[in-house]
Design an enzyme around this catalytic site. Structure first.
Site, PDB file in Angstrom:
ATOM      1  N   GLY A 208     -41.694  53.365 -49.906  1.00  0.00           N
ATOM      2  CA  GLY A 208     -42.886  53.723 -50.654  1.00  0.00           C
ATOM      3  C   GLY A 208     -43.800  52.538 -50.902  1.00  0.00           C
ATOM      4  O   GLY A 208     -43.824  51.572 -50.140  1.00  0.00           O
ATOM      5  N   GLY A 210     -45.440  49.346 -53.326  1.00  0.00           N
ATOM      6  CA  GLY A 210     -45.212  48.426 -54.421  1.00  0.00           C
ATOM      7  C   GLY A 210     -44.300  47.264 -54.115  1.00  0.00           C
ATOM      8  O   GLY A 210     -43.826  47.075 -52.991  1.00  0.00           O
ATOM      9  N   GLY A 211     -44.047  46.472 -55.159  1.00  0.00           N
ATOM     10  CA  GLY A 211     -43.285  45.244 -55.020  1.00  0.00           C
ATOM     11  C   GLY A 211     -41.854  45.472 -54.577  1.00  0.00           C
ATOM     12  O   GLY A 211     -41.327  44.729 -53.740  1.00  0.00           O
ATOM     13  N   ILE A 212     -41.189  46.518 -55.115  1.00  0.00           N
ATOM     14  CA  ILE A 212     -39.790  46.768 -54.743  1.00  0.00           C
ATOM     15  C   ILE A 212     -39.679  47.154 -53.270  1.00  0.00           C
ATOM     16  O   ILE A 212     -38.875  46.565 -52.541  1.00  0.00           O
ATOM     17  CB  ILE A 212     -39.149  47.821 -55.668  1.00  0.00           C
ATOM     18  CG1 ILE A 212     -39.000  47.267 -57.090  1.00  0.00           C
ATOM     19  CG2 ILE A 212     -37.785  48.243 -55.121  1.00  0.00           C
ATOM     20  CD1 ILE A 212     -38.487  48.275 -58.107  1.00  0.00           C
ATOM     21  N   GLU A 231     -43.060  59.095 -45.031  1.00  0.00           N
ATOM     22  CA  GLU A 231     -44.343  59.716 -45.337  1.00  0.00           C
ATOM     23  C   GLU A 231     -45.472  58.698 -45.270  1.00  0.00           C
ATOM     24  O   GLU A 231     -46.578  59.008 -44.858  1.00  0.00           O
ATOM     25  CB  GLU A 231     -44.318  60.385 -46.715  1.00  0.00           C
ATOM     26  CG  GLU A 231     -44.192  59.432 -47.886  1.00  0.00           C
ATOM     27  CD  GLU A 231     -44.142  60.171 -49.208  1.00  0.00           C
ATOM     28  OE1 GLU A 231     -44.913  59.808 -50.097  1.00  0.00           O
ATOM     29  OE2 GLU A 231     -43.335  61.101 -49.348  1.00  0.00           O
ATOM     30  N   LEU A 306     -40.463  55.969 -62.971  1.00  0.00           N
ATOM     31  CA  LEU A 306     -40.972  55.393 -64.216  1.00  0.00           C
ATOM     32  C   LEU A 306     -39.935  55.428 -65.325  1.00  0.00           C
ATOM     33  O   LEU A 306     -39.881  54.545 -66.173  1.00  0.00           O
ATOM     34  CB  LEU A 306     -42.229  56.158 -64.666  1.00  0.00           C
ATOM     35  CG  LEU A 306     -43.433  56.088 -63.742  1.00  0.00           C
ATOM     36  CD1 LEU A 306     -44.536  57.028 -64.237  1.00  0.00           C
ATOM     37  CD2 LEU A 306     -43.970  54.665 -63.646  1.00  0.00           C
ATOM     38  N   GLY A 329     -43.902  62.759 -52.217  1.00  0.00           N
ATOM     39  CA  GLY A 329     -42.809  63.224 -51.378  1.00  0.00           C
ATOM     40  C   GLY A 329     -41.443  62.776 -51.841  1.00  0.00           C
ATOM     41  O   GLY A 329     -40.503  62.751 -51.040  1.00  0.00           O
TER      42      GLY A 329
END
Length: 434
Positions: A208, A210-212, A231, A306, A329
């Site tokens: 997905g 972001g940083g992670i 996705e 979150l 997704g």
């Protein structure tokens, strides 16, 4: 050339009461959307649907235009959060794979407007960076307008359309919006390495934003022959492919190709996908179908959340009742990965977040693993569909666990300062024995 119209002619096609759908994020019709507010005095009650909008468009965020335009979005970004706060926008419930089918069962667009490459010598354009719902909406719309942009990367998959099937073309030229690479911090790298330890040579991955996820990608540089069925195609994936880590050699379907529903990242990513037959941009109804995902052995899904409770329920899109992003997704890919032979699903999160204290107004550290979700919180991934949970304090596999076993495992990867409190709350709620 008879297909080409000016911006003014395109805007004149909009009528009061119309429903307009634009492309996702980087596939938005930027020129059209930037100028839509200029016809506010000529129309009223126009609804616009978007997903991951990249710009603060006036028609969307300015309350002065609320009688003329209202935005209904499948996934929030900062501009949509502004629109929601201003009373000019709202959220459409969805799983990414069903955006088109469920919306079209309710309402069909009068106008679709989105991004495309200029026609090639055969008369075909490419929808470029997204086909989450675009081709389905194009087929259903009364009028189709495409901004043909020479700066858009030409991609393959099921995103090619012949100009005979398009009503109007608009000439435009602008850089595709950039999603900057989030530089992984120390926590990201710890989490990234914990996940990378569970990924094996030949696995097929989904990442997905972001940083992670970027940290996961950076931690995979020593792997071999990874595949991509995702996705969203990211810059981190492009770097892995350019380094030879991604070969798609062992995929069971679309062998040799990285499959995605949309592309979002840096210019390096857009350059990578341009005219690249090794990348297939395909409909999210197909890409995110769990039964399709499961056809690749060893499929690995990596997403974030979150807030999650001691049952394993993940709220990944809202803070209480306040929408922050969207379901996207997450359940599509998590369930599909677990259906895959040898597949795994990871939900990654920091153990804590800084939140505003209602009494003092100051920001304080709070646990993201909680005994129960905030009132009104959306469950993006159900407790029946959660698999691995990873924080900077460890990784736990919840597959097949009981309520009490799961609670104890989740408390073990919570921040140490909250573990006693979570244990006491779990006992009081009857989740765990004393």
């Amino acid at each position: 050339m008879a297909k080409y119209i000016s911006l003014e002619e395109a805007l004149a096609l909009v009528k009061s009461g119309d429903y307009i759908v634009s492309g996702l994020g980087t596939a938005e019709a930027k020129v059209f959307m930037t100028n839509l507010h200029t016809i506010a005095d000529k129309v009223n009650n126009v609804t616009v649907s978007n997903c991951l909008p990249m710009e603060d468009y006036e028609f969307m965020v300015n309350p002065a235009y609320k009688d003329s335009f209202f935005t209904e979005s499948w996934f929030y970004t900062a501009p949509m959060r502004k629109a929601h706060a201003a009373g000019t926008g709202t959220y459409i419930f969805n799983h990414l794979r069903q955006i088109a089918s469920k919306r079209l069962a309710y309402r069909k667009p009068n106008i679709y407007v989105g991004l495309a490459t200029p026609p090639d010598k055969h008369g075909y354009v490419s929808l470029s960076v997204s086909n989450v719902y675009e081709t389905a909406m194009i087929e259903a719309a009364d009028i189709v307008i495409l901004e043909v942009n020479p700066q858009a990367p030409r991609t393959f998959g099921d995103v090619q359309l012949h100009v005979r099937d398009i009503d109007y073309l608009m000439e435009a030229s602008y850089p595709i919006p950039i999603l900057p690479d989030a530089e992984p911090n120390e926590k990201d790298m710890i989490i990234g390495k914990l996940i990378a330890e569970q990924i094996h040579d030949g696995d097929c991955i989904q990442l997905g934003i972001g940083g992670i996820p970027n940290a996961v990608a950076a931690s995979l540089m020593d792997k071999n022959d990874l595949g991509i069925h995702t996705e969203m195609l990211t810059t981190g994936m492009a770097k892995l492919a350019k380094a030879g880590v991604i070969t798609n050699k062992y995929k069971k379907i679309h062998k040799g190709k990285s499959v995605t529903a949309f592309v979002m990242g840096t210019q390096e990513l857009y350059d990578f996908v341009d005219d690249n037959p090794g990348v297939a941009v395909m409909s999210a109804a197909y890409v995110n179908d769990p039964w399709v995902i499961a056809q690749n052995d060893n499929q690995v899904s990596i997403n974030s959340t979150l807030e999650l409770d001691l049952f394993g329920q993940c709220c990944s899109e809202a803070i209480g009742t306040r929408m922050f992003s969207g379901t996207g997704g997450q359940s599509d890919t998590a369930i599909g990965a677990q259906m895959s032979k040898g597949g795994r699903s990871f939900i990654a999160t920091y153990s804590t977040a800084m939140v505003k204290d209602k009494a003092t107004g100051e920001r304080v550290e709070a646990s993201k693993i909680v005994s129960t979700l905030k009132p009104g919180a959306a469950v993006s991934l159900s407790r029946n569909d959660v698999d691995w949970i990873v924080t900077e304090y460890g990784a736990v596999n919840l597959r097949g666990t009981s309520m009490e076993e799961r609670a104890r495992m989740l408390i073990s990867v919570a921040h140490p300062q909250f573990r006693d409190q979570l244990t006491q709350e779990a006992i009081e709620l009857g989740i765990m024995r004393g």
